[in-house]
Design a protein around this motif. Structure first.
Motif, PDB file in Angstrom:
ATOM      1  N   GLU A   1     -35.288  20.852  27.547  1.00 41.78           N
ATOM      2  CA  GLU A   1     -36.609  20.654  26.943  1.00 41.78           C
ATOM      3  C   GLU A   1     -36.592  19.467  25.979  1.00 41.78           C
ATOM      4  N   VAL A   2     -35.538  19.342  25.174  1.00 36.82           N
ATOM      5  CA  VAL A   2     -35.411  18.202  24.253  1.00 36.82           C
ATOM      6  C   VAL A   2     -35.363  16.901  25.054  1.00 36.82           C
TER       7      VAL A   2
ATOM      8  N   ASN B   1     -37.416  11.914  25.975  1.00 40.67           N
ATOM      9  CA  ASN B   1     -37.036  10.907  26.966  1.00 40.67           C
ATOM     10  C   ASN B   1     -35.623  10.374  26.739  1.00 40.67           C
ATOM     11  N   LEU B   2     -34.785  11.176  26.127  1.00 34.59           N
ATOM     12  CA  LEU B   2     -33.378  10.822  25.948  1.00 34.59           C
ATOM     13  C   LEU B   2     -32.616  11.165  27.215  1.00 34.59           C
ATOM     14  N   GLY B   3     -31.431  10.611  27.330  1.00 40.71           N
ATOM     15  CA  GLY B   3     -30.546  10.983  28.424  1.00 40.71           C
ATOM     16  C   GLY B   3     -29.974  12.368  28.158  1.00 40.71           C
ATOM     17  N   LEU B   4     -29.358  12.959  29.150  1.00 40.07           N
ATOM     18  CA  LEU B   4     -28.810  14.308  29.016  1.00 40.07           C
ATOM     19  C   LEU B   4     -27.756  14.374  27.905  1.00 40.07           C
ATOM     20  N   LYS B   5     -26.868  13.386  27.856  1.00 37.08           N
ATOM     21  CA  LYS B   5     -25.810  13.378  26.842  1.00 37.08           C
ATOM     22  C   LYS B   5     -26.408  13.286  25.438  1.00 37.08           C
ATOM     23  N   GLU B   6     -27.389  12.382  25.248  1.00 41.34           N
ATOM     24  CA  GLU B   6     -28.012  12.200  23.939  1.00 41.34           C
ATOM     25  C   GLU B   6     -28.782  13.449  23.512  1.00 41.34           C
ATOM     26  N   ALA B   7     -29.479  14.072  24.460  1.00 43.78           N
ATOM     27  CA  ALA B   7     -30.225  15.297  24.157  1.00 43.78           C
ATOM     28  C   ALA B   7     -29.266  16.406  23.755  1.00 43.78           C
TER      29      ALA B   7
END
Length: 126
Positions: free
Chosen positions: A77-78, A83-89
């Motif tokens: 959800e984050v 609109n962050l990448g998976l790692k950043e989220a």
């Protein structure tokens, strides 16, 4: 250069009401969404006149307090919200409490809070 310095001085000395009016003009007449800039400019005047403090808050921050048991759902959800990448989220969720979105409208803040709480997170709006 002196003109720019004078302009910067005017910006820093704007009241909260004037910042909101400026944001409205920029959005309606020029298509510029200045939400983050309006918050940054409004901050120096926070200790201003009592009338300013009585104004209704128009800009909100959504803070992720805890990811809860369904951390993967919260990360997804984050990721979608920011609109962050998976790692950043994932890093953002792992480092709670952290702001998810800053300087958003009350409606958008409530929507983000609802989405994150449905995913299992604990969220605050400030």
């Amino acid at each position: 250069m002196a003109d720019l310095k004078a302009f910067a001085e005017q910006l820093v000395n704007l009241t909260v009401k004037e910042v909101n009016e400026l944001a409205k003009i920029l959005k309606e007449e020029y298509g510029i969404e200045p939400a983050a800039a309006a918050v940054a400019v409004a901050a120096p005047g926070a200790g201003g006149a009592a009338g300013e403090a009585a104004e209704e808050k128009t800009s909100f921050d959504v803070i992720l307090v805890d990811a809860g048991a369904s951390k993967l759902n919260v990360v997804k959800e984050v990721k979608a919200i920011t609109n962050l990448g998976l790692k950043e989220a994932k890093e953002l969720v792992d480092s709670t409490p952290k702001p998810i979105k800053e300087g958003v409208s009350k409606e958008e803040a409530e929507d983000i809070k609802k989405r994150l709480e449905e995913a299992g997170a604990k969220v605050e709006i400030k």
